[in-house]
Enzyme design. Structure first.
Site, mmCIF file in Angstrom:
data_model
loop_
_atom_site.group_PDB
_atom_site.id
_atom_site.type_symbol
_atom_site.label_atom_id
_atom_site.label_comp_id
_atom_site.label_asym_id
_atom_site.label_seq_id
_atom_site.Cartn_x
_atom_site.Cartn_y
_atom_site.Cartn_z
ATOM 1 C CG HIS B 249 -2.090 -0.913 1.094
ATOM 2 N ND1 HIS B 249 -3.145 -0.665 0.259
ATOM 3 C CD2 HIS B 249 -2.353 -2.118 1.673
ATOM 4 C CE1 HIS B 249 -4.025 -1.662 0.344
ATOM 5 N NE2 HIS B 249 -3.572 -2.561 1.182
ATOM 6 C CG ASP B 312 -3.051 -3.459 5.072
ATOM 7 O OD1 ASP B 312 -2.068 -2.681 5.223
ATOM 8 O OD2 ASP B 312 -4.090 -3.131 4.496
ATOM 9 C CD GLU B 313 -5.731 -5.600 1.443
ATOM 10 O OE1 GLU B 313 -6.788 -6.209 1.248
ATOM 11 O OE2 GLU B 313 -5.559 -4.392 1.135
ATOM 12 C CB VAL B 314 2.675 -7.659 1.431
ATOM 13 C CG1 VAL B 314 3.893 -7.746 0.531
ATOM 14 C CG2 VAL B 314 2.816 -6.558 2.471
#
Lengths: 669, 669
Positions: B249, B312-314
């Protein structure tokens, strides 16, 4: 006149021009429309100045707000973009350093499907044209757009003002600022700022700091704030004319400096309304010394070429009771207090002139020997308007534009400065009628409610002063005023958004829609009736139904139209009349359980009961009409008693559906 | 638990306490009420500090606003007024210089007909008590009043937050400020400020100015603005926890500093939603050098003891594609990208600690070796909540509190951090569950609409986190949420006032009440459905019906209740069902003429047609029910097809009256 008729004929066919207010001097419809989308761009060409750049940026923000389009970077100051930009602002040259009534506000707006262009001689005209452009934006079939059109526009009168009274109830800077936005939207160009009266002196004086310290309850504008408002107004093409009311209406001033008074002090800030005794002493030189320095200071703060000294409503009691003043009158061969005030006004006029300004005053200052550049503000009737013009003085009209009296917009709209006795004036005399001003006196408004008393009705006055004389169709005015009202809401005016919260405050545990059903059909009492109804002071809360109710009930006006159509044979209209009457009949039953829980709601219980009684009476009348029976006499007598009763205000409210329901009752006779 | 039940039992009898939200831990009704009138005065006793004086002045302004009473001078700092003041704030001592989750927020509020008094150990408790006091003010029989009552109150959880995402759509300072006011009103105490993501980096960095210059489109907060918000929040007893999301992100960050990326640049600010590839390179020391200085700078700007690093969300794509990173993993015996991220997180944690902060991250950071003061924010489900607590880490819950998913308040209200698997934890483990946070992700909201997505639903989450566990009655919650919604409107939140202007923008020439009738019964699609429906970017206008429609249709909920009562035999309810159905049946005919004139309205034509079809079907069903006849099979099949169709979203809208009308159809079978 030709252009005006053309405009009126065109407007029916110009979908996008339906919402223009004030109506332009002339319009010609084109073919197609110009898309307003995320590619929107605005640019400047010709003369440039920071005011134009600020206006362009503001327009972008307003389009983004009105349409919901993200337009963060749509302003391109570089005029090389003039070929591709959506909107080009083409300015010939600068205006005056300080705007005057001679400013050229005319503009041409030409919109094709490829581009829009506003041309004007000076920035003020561009500002006016931008407001027209904004009013043309509408959702189209595929996206937002403005219609192809050519508009040539200029104002009918040079002086188009709004008076805001910051003395009786203090109006915070935010109120002034948003009302300047509203004024610009309807092309008004003068903020007449009533800054001093018996109830408060509202400007910081560095020379006489007791004025704000003792005369304002701590609620005043600093000089920095004044300068900021003057700048804010100039950016919108609006002049700021300050008024400091003397020699009467000066109790707050005399609270600070009692030695200037004609009667013995000390004095206090007045908390009630009306005409009060404290008055400056016109016979003593110290008073003029004070005024010289005071006017000098204020003349420096307010750059406008005009300076308003009030001059209204001197009751003369302190003058009559003061032997030195009586002696002065005798010594100078003055027989009346009017003579004495004339002497005072002449002395003050010299001081105003000395400090580089032209004087304005209320029509009490009118007298034959007054210098010919003194402006008279006519408030007590059109007589002074005509007299001033005949005598050679410029004059502005406020009689008929007192929006604090809570009259319908149509009534103000019908007041034309050049109608009535003014129609008899020579063209040269008529040319002295510079325009008019709506007056928002603040006895019964505060920061919460003032917008709802100014807007949208002031848009009707703005149109009267801008648009051709022949623009007089009331139905068209009301339709367009509704569109302007939406626009003002986007601009940040609180005339609409305050309504529901105020009703919720009143409602207690009552269902809000029932409270609103009541509020939608009542109006505050008119004229000076509120002043007679109860003892008000500046500390009386303005949180009752009379404060929440709109000056003009749209519901009642629309219902009256429906009744007329229904009685004329339109069955669908009669069906809607019936539905509406049923809602009113049932409404009091929905409110009644909550009366005990809220003193603010309980106050309107008799009003609510009568609205329901009117609903029931109307439904019964419909039944008689439908059955083609004559209503029995006893029933009619009962209903007439009801109609008689509801014509009397209760809780300072008028029930506005009484008249159309009376029509139904008459039809059932 | 005892106190909670006492509170629930009492509330029915406590007229004035009906509107409290969150409900206090315990209440005892007294006799009579304390008048709130123009004599209202507030004073301080005990410990004093500027924050308390500011709070007192603010409360006076809010009472003036809520009631319409002129109270310009009601705050009397001098504690000698403690005997006569209406409201006394009695503070034992100061709180921490920088507020922490250990702050004592408890207070006692005691109101008698003579006086009200709030007692608290520290200012934070006073702030909470003031909000309770404000919610108690109501119009009484004779004037405004607060009921005599004794309240002892304290929060159930120490961490009660709201995440605002300023990255995906930038939120101007005014949005943050008014939402802090809203948070304080419902006793939330953490603003979790999501300041950096793929779509924008929103804080001025003096050390790395390219971050805002290249990563923000010019829309960022200056450091002065940040300090002002931190101060504003502290005045309201709210902590500000910044989040800078790394290592994923981070496209906006890497747009400015592409050398920090794991993949080849250059990068651009991302304009679409979802999980994107640009990711920091966890294997290079330059990255940690940058983070060291960057975190150091931001740690100085944000005084809170906690610092959120996202995590988050790699998606790992850049890591997988980079041979040097693969080599690094092999060299360090890492088999998965999760191992690599754990390495990164540990390194970052050391930096955060070095700069005096405790780290927080999304639940992806959870791993066994993580230091025990690192806080985990559980978003993917309650599993991570329980794991973190078992493992010894403090944890906060956001799973179930994602308000961007447009779910009903009742659904969030039912999510209790200690229910489900957490109920199995030991008391010691449960104590690690610090609280929760509502999350306002900003893919589909902007400054215009964000308030309407946060409020009033977040008040239900705030109550879940503050009030006793046993406070679970949904009907009571909705009633009180409506009162809070009014209060938030007074406070300046725009969750309600934006509705009508947005509908007017859509309406074109359609009558507004008909547009509103439609809007009142639809809701935006839920969950992640909007993401699937069409290609959105950060430049897509959010001006459609789906943006104007409320997350929760009150009209539909009330109609469903009416139908249940009607089918249960309540004739009055059934009559109102009939009236309502008739309005819907006729509504499309009122809108249809305007579809051609507004693309925004035309989009909802199919929805409008089906609402009218549902109205007609419901009315026919009522006729069959009234006639005690079975509806014919063909008719039923047609209606079932209608019901089937309307369950599919159109224009990203759901018609919320389909279910109760299906009940009517079934009753007609």
């Amino acid at each position: 006149m030709r252009t005006a008729i053309a405009a009126l004929m065109l407007i029916a066919g110009l979908a996008g021009a339906q919402d223009l207010m004030p109506l332009p001097a002339s319009m010609t419809a084109g073919h197609g429309a110009l898309a307003i989308d995320t590619g929107f761009q605005i640019t400047l060409t010709g003369y440039q100045e920071p005011r134009l750049r600020a206006a362009a940026a503001r327009v972008v923000a307003r389009i983004a707000r009105q349409t919901g389009l993200p337009l963060a970077r749509a302003f391109e100051p570089d005029s090389s973009a003039a070929e591709t930009a959506t909107l080009v602002l083409d300015t010939r040259g600068p205006g005056a350093e300080v705007q005057t009534p001679a400013a050229d506000e005319s503009y041409t707006l030409e919109i094709t499907p490829q581009q829009a262009r506003i041309r004007a001689a000076e920035p003020t005209g561009i500002l006016r044209g931008l407001e027209t452009f904004l009013q043309l934006i509408r959702p189209g079939e595929k996206g937002f757009e403005v219609p192809a059109i050519r508009i040539e526009d200029r104002p009918r009168f040079a002086w188009r003002g709004l008076l805001i009274d910051s003395s009786r109830h203090f109006m915070p800077i935010a109120v002034i600022r948003r009302n300047l936005d509203g004024m610009a939207a309807v092309k008004l160009n003068v903020l007449h700022w009533h800054l001093s009266d018996d109830q408060g002196f509202r400007v910081e004086s560095k020379l006489f700091p007791l004025l704000q310290r003792m005369g304002s309850d701590g609620r005043f504008y600093t000089q920095d704030q004044i300068r900021e408002i003057v700048r804010y107004a100039r950016e919108r093409g609006i002049r700021v004319v300050p008024e400091f009311d003397i020699p009467g209406h000066s109790a707050a001033m005399l609270t600070a400096y009692p030695d200037l008074a004609a009667g013995p002090g000390p004095f206090q800030i007045v908390r009630t309304w009306g005409v009060h005794d404290p008055t400056l002493d016109p016979t003593r030189e110290e008073v003029y010394d004070f005024l010289d320095r005071f006017i000098g200071e204020m003349a420096g703060l307010f750059p406008d070429p005009y300076f308003h000294i009030g001059g209204d409503e001197v009751n003369g009691k302190q003058w009559n009771a003061n032997p030195a003043i009586q002696e002065f009158k005798r010594a100078h061969n003055m027989t009346t207090n009017a003579d004495l005030q004339l002497y005072f006004t002449r002395r003050v006029e010299e001081l105003v002139r000395k400090h580089g300004k032209k004087m304005i005053g209320w029509d009490e200052i009118l007298s034959e020997g007054m210098p010919k550049d003194v402006v008279v503000q006519s408030w007590r009737g059109a007589k002074s308007l005509v007299e001033a013009a005949r005598q050679g003085n410029p004059v502005i009209l406020s009689s008929g534009y007192y929006i604090d009296l809570v009259q319908p917009a149509s009534q103000h709209y019908a007041v034309d400065p050049l109608n009535g006795p003014a129609a008899e004036l020579t063209p040269e005399e008529q040319a002295r009628i510079l325009g008019g001003e709506a007056c928002m006196w603040a006895e019964y408004v505060n920061a919460e409610t003032v917008d709802s008393r100014i807007w949208p009705r002031t848009a009707a006055i703005a149109e009267r002063l801008w648009s051709p004389r022949t623009v007089t169709d009331t139905g068209s005015m009301y339709r367009r005023m509704e569109a302007v009202s939406r626009e003002l809401d986007w601009l940040g005016l609180e005339h609409r958004r305050g309504y529901v919260p105020m009703l919720e405050r009143i409602a207690g545990s009552a269902p809000l829609d029932a409270v609103r059903t009541l509020a939608d059909v009542v109006e505050p009492v008119k004229g000076y009736a509120r002043n007679r109804a109860r003892k008000y002071t500046s500390l009386t809360p303005l949180n009752r139904m009379v404060d929440a109710a709109r000056p003009e009930s749209d519901t009642a006006r629309e219902f009256a139209n429906l009744v007329d159509r229904g009685l004329g044979g339109d069955k669908a209209a009669m069906e809607r009349v019936r539905e509406q009457l049923a809602v009113w009949r049932g409404n009091d039953a929905r409110l009644a359980p909550a009366y005990g829980g809220s003193f603010l709601l309980a106050e309107v219980a008799p009003v609510s009961q009568d609205i329901s009684a009117l609903g029931a009476a109307g439904l019964e009348a419909l039944d008689y009409i439908a059955a083609r029976k004559h209503a029995p006499r006893q029933w009619l007598e009962r209903q007439e008693a009801l109609i008689g009763r509801v014509k009397q205000p209760r809780a300072e409210l008028l029930i506005m559906i009484a008249a159309p329901i009376e029509k139904l009752l008459n039809a059932a006779k």
